[in-house]
Enzyme design. Sequence first.
Site, mmCIF file in Angstrom:
data_model
loop_
_atom_site.group_PDB
_atom_site.id
_atom_site.type_symbol
_atom_site.label_atom_id
_atom_site.label_comp_id
_atom_site.label_asym_id
_atom_site.label_seq_id
_atom_site.Cartn_x
_atom_site.Cartn_y
_atom_site.Cartn_z
ATOM 1 N N ASN A 1 -30.718 19.430 -67.959
ATOM 2 C CA ASN A 1 -30.397 18.366 -67.001
ATOM 3 C C ASN A 1 -28.901 18.223 -66.734
ATOM 4 O O ASN A 1 -28.508 17.684 -65.708
ATOM 5 C CB ASN A 1 -30.990 17.033 -67.464
ATOM 6 C CG ASN A 1 -32.475 16.999 -67.193
ATOM 7 O OD1 ASN A 1 -32.930 17.445 -66.149
ATOM 8 N ND2 ASN A 1 -33.251 16.518 -68.149
ATOM 9 N N SER B 1 -34.461 12.592 -71.618
ATOM 10 C CA SER B 1 -33.856 13.670 -70.835
ATOM 11 C C SER B 1 -32.342 13.679 -70.958
ATOM 12 O O SER B 1 -31.695 14.605 -70.491
ATOM 13 C CB SER B 1 -34.162 13.464 -69.345
ATOM 14 O OG SER B 1 -35.526 13.439 -69.119
ATOM 15 N N GLU C 1 -36.296 21.890 -75.370
ATOM 16 C CA GLU C 1 -34.966 21.812 -75.981
ATOM 17 C C GLU C 1 -35.080 20.981 -77.258
ATOM 18 O O GLU C 1 -35.718 19.921 -77.235
ATOM 19 C CB GLU C 1 -33.970 21.105 -75.041
ATOM 20 C CG GLU C 1 -33.590 21.895 -73.816
ATOM 21 C CD GLU C 1 -32.629 21.130 -72.902
ATOM 22 O OE1 GLU C 1 -31.650 21.733 -72.443
ATOM 23 O OE2 GLU C 1 -32.853 19.938 -72.627
ATOM 24 N N HIS D 1 -37.272 17.851 -76.329
ATOM 25 C CA HIS D 1 -37.274 17.607 -74.880
ATOM 26 C C HIS D 1 -38.162 18.635 -74.150
ATOM 27 O O HIS D 1 -37.773 19.776 -73.946
ATOM 28 C CB HIS D 1 -35.822 17.669 -74.369
ATOM 29 C CG HIS D 1 -35.699 17.388 -72.907
ATOM 30 N ND1 HIS D 1 -34.827 18.045 -72.084
ATOM 31 C CD2 HIS D 1 -36.375 16.518 -72.106
ATOM 32 C CE1 HIS D 1 -34.955 17.590 -70.855
ATOM 33 N NE2 HIS D 1 -35.882 16.672 -70.843
HETATM 34 N N1 LIG Z 1 -40.226 13.375 -65.374
HETATM 35 C C1 LIG Z 1 -39.689 14.465 -65.856
HETATM 36 O O1 LIG Z 1 -39.609 15.495 -65.170
HETATM 37 C C2 LIG Z 1 -39.212 14.493 -67.274
HETATM 38 C C3 LIG Z 1 -38.949 15.724 -67.890
HETATM 39 C C4 LIG Z 1 -38.538 15.745 -69.216
HETATM 40 C C5 LIG Z 1 -38.385 14.551 -69.916
HETATM 41 N N2 LIG Z 1 -38.621 13.369 -69.284
HETATM 42 C C6 LIG Z 1 -38.450 12.138 -70.058
HETATM 43 O O2 LIG Z 1 -39.704 11.718 -70.531
HETATM 44 C C7 LIG Z 1 -39.739 10.287 -70.620
HETATM 45 C C8 LIG Z 1 -40.894 9.752 -69.795
HETATM 46 O O3 LIG Z 1 -40.739 10.176 -68.453
HETATM 47 P P1 LIG Z 1 -41.993 10.223 -67.462
HETATM 48 O O4 LIG Z 1 -41.581 11.077 -66.328
HETATM 49 O O5 LIG Z 1 -43.244 10.514 -68.216
HETATM 50 O O6 LIG Z 1 -42.010 8.692 -66.962
HETATM 51 P P2 LIG Z 1 -43.259 7.856 -66.409
HETATM 52 O O7 LIG Z 1 -42.671 6.767 -65.611
HETATM 53 O O8 LIG Z 1 -44.264 8.762 -65.773
HETATM 54 O O9 LIG Z 1 -43.943 7.287 -67.745
HETATM 55 C C9 LIG Z 1 -43.288 6.393 -68.596
HETATM 56 C C10 LIG Z 1 -44.378 5.670 -69.385
HETATM 57 O O10 LIG Z 1 -43.751 4.905 -70.416
HETATM 58 C C11 LIG Z 1 -44.506 3.717 -70.549
HETATM 59 N N3 LIG Z 1 -43.751 2.710 -71.282
HETATM 60 C C12 LIG Z 1 -42.719 1.942 -70.839
HETATM 61 N N4 LIG Z 1 -42.337 1.088 -71.812
HETATM 62 C C13 LIG Z 1 -43.147 1.327 -72.887
HETATM 63 C C14 LIG Z 1 -43.273 0.738 -74.176
HETATM 64 N N5 LIG Z 1 -42.466 -0.250 -74.566
HETATM 65 N N6 LIG Z 1 -44.212 1.223 -75.018
HETATM 66 C C15 LIG Z 1 -45.043 2.218 -74.631
HETATM 67 N N7 LIG Z 1 -44.992 2.806 -73.411
HETATM 68 C C16 LIG Z 1 -44.044 2.358 -72.551
HETATM 69 C C17 LIG Z 1 -44.799 3.332 -69.108
HETATM 70 O O11 LIG Z 1 -45.857 2.378 -69.032
HETATM 71 C C18 LIG Z 1 -45.181 4.677 -68.505
HETATM 72 O O12 LIG Z 1 -46.555 4.966 -68.622
HETATM 73 C C19 LIG Z 1 -38.358 9.808 -70.137
HETATM 74 O O13 LIG Z 1 -37.528 9.653 -71.257
HETATM 75 C C20 LIG Z 1 -37.885 10.962 -69.273
HETATM 76 O O14 LIG Z 1 -36.492 11.039 -69.161
HETATM 77 C C21 LIG Z 1 -39.047 13.310 -67.992
#
Ligand SMILES: NC(=O)c1ccc[n+]([C@@H]2O[C@H](COP(=O)([O-])OP(=O)(O)OC[C@H]3O[C@@H](n4cnc5c(N)ncnc54)[C@H](O)[C@@H]3O)[C@@H](O)[C@H]2O)c1
Length: 313
Positions: free
Chosen positions: A212, A141, A174, A162
């Site tokens: 963001n 993000s 994005e 993204h």
């Molecule tokens: N939450 C949002 O609204 C949103 C929106 C756009 C982008 N993002 C981005 O997407 C990404 C994930 O966010 P999320 O909300 O899904 O988080 P989340 O906490 O729901 O999920 C993250 C996942 O990554 C896994 N993980 C951690 N270390 C790992 C590894 N070494 N190998 C494999 N898996 C691993 C965790 O076990 C978990 O299941 C982040 O970079 C976040 O910034 C989030």
Amino acid sequence: MCIVNIALIYINNLVNQKALGMSTIETVGVIGAGQMGNGIAHVCALAGYNVLLNDVSQDRIDAAVNVISKNLTRQVSKEVISQQDMDLALERIGSGLPLDRLSEADIVIEAATEKEDIKAQIFRDVTPYLKDSAILATNTSSISITRLASASDRPERFVGVHFMNPVPVMKLVEIIRGLATSQETYDTSAQFVDKLGKTLTNSEDFPAFIVNRILMPMINEAVYTLYEGVGSVESIDTSMKLGANHPMGPLMLADFIGLDTCLSIMQVLHDGLADTKYRPCPLLVKYVEAGWLGRKTNRGFYDYRGENPVPTR
Ligand SMILES: NC(=O)c1ccc[n+]([C@@H]2O[C@H](COP(=O)([O-])OP(=O)(O)OC[C@H]3O[C@@H](n4cnc5c(N)ncnc54)[C@H](O)[C@@H]3O)[C@@H](O)[C@H]2O)c1
């Protein structure tokens, strides 16, 4: 349309892609099966891609496949997709722990926790297994695509893709080039996003990109408004819903995104732009320290354990 015509269109598409220097994507790897990873796997499988889903434990992967199945069922009941679409999508999703399974992937999308060291380690671990031609994409993000690319062996085939949350519903993606991202990688990624039925915007590689950069300071300011006692959780969210016509109040939106993710994005903005206006609110830090990360842990600015969300202060 007869089979010969379909085959001719397929061959024609391939020839056109080659002429434009684009590679064909058939199999998508997704690393990180949290709320974003499962959403990305969902839309890719529905769009006809084979999907390989990976996370740190089989439990997390199984939980993600469960969520995908529930979300697809909801789409069937709303008649957005047919039962056959759902069955085919689920058949296309393979999952498992060993990273060598990702050797079949034409593009691998990293959607793990928003921490630079975790993401960089994933790129170092996965690259030995990837096809030379595979694109490595990150759903970060906020973190610099150029810096993440340098932790991989393929900065020219590295790109920021993204997605927005929830992925099956939100139309925008994005696309962000790192310094070394090739035009071919950009074009292939753009075509992939288009096939998912999403609309893309191009963002330059600055902290938190476009959405963001604008959204997160607003959320952080809402937390300051709570911290300073200007309003309660309820009055802040109601004010922004009814006064600014936002579909969801900023504190509930923060819970939905994940407070750990919100904090990481603010830290990237604060460090990357060196401006005190991006200082993360101490109350946001405190919630994350408590492990109250929002919906994913059932508690954040609201408590989600009962039937209806209840403000936690
Ligand atoms: N939450 C949002 O609204 C949103 C929106 C756009 C982008 N993002 C981005 O997407 C990404 C994930 O966010 P999320 O909300 O899904 O988080 P989340 O906490 O729901 O999920 C993250 C996942 O990554 C896994 N993980 C951690 N270390 C790992 C590894 N070494 N190998 C494999 N898996 C691993 C965790 O076990 C978990 O299941 C982040 O970079 C976040 O910034 C989030």
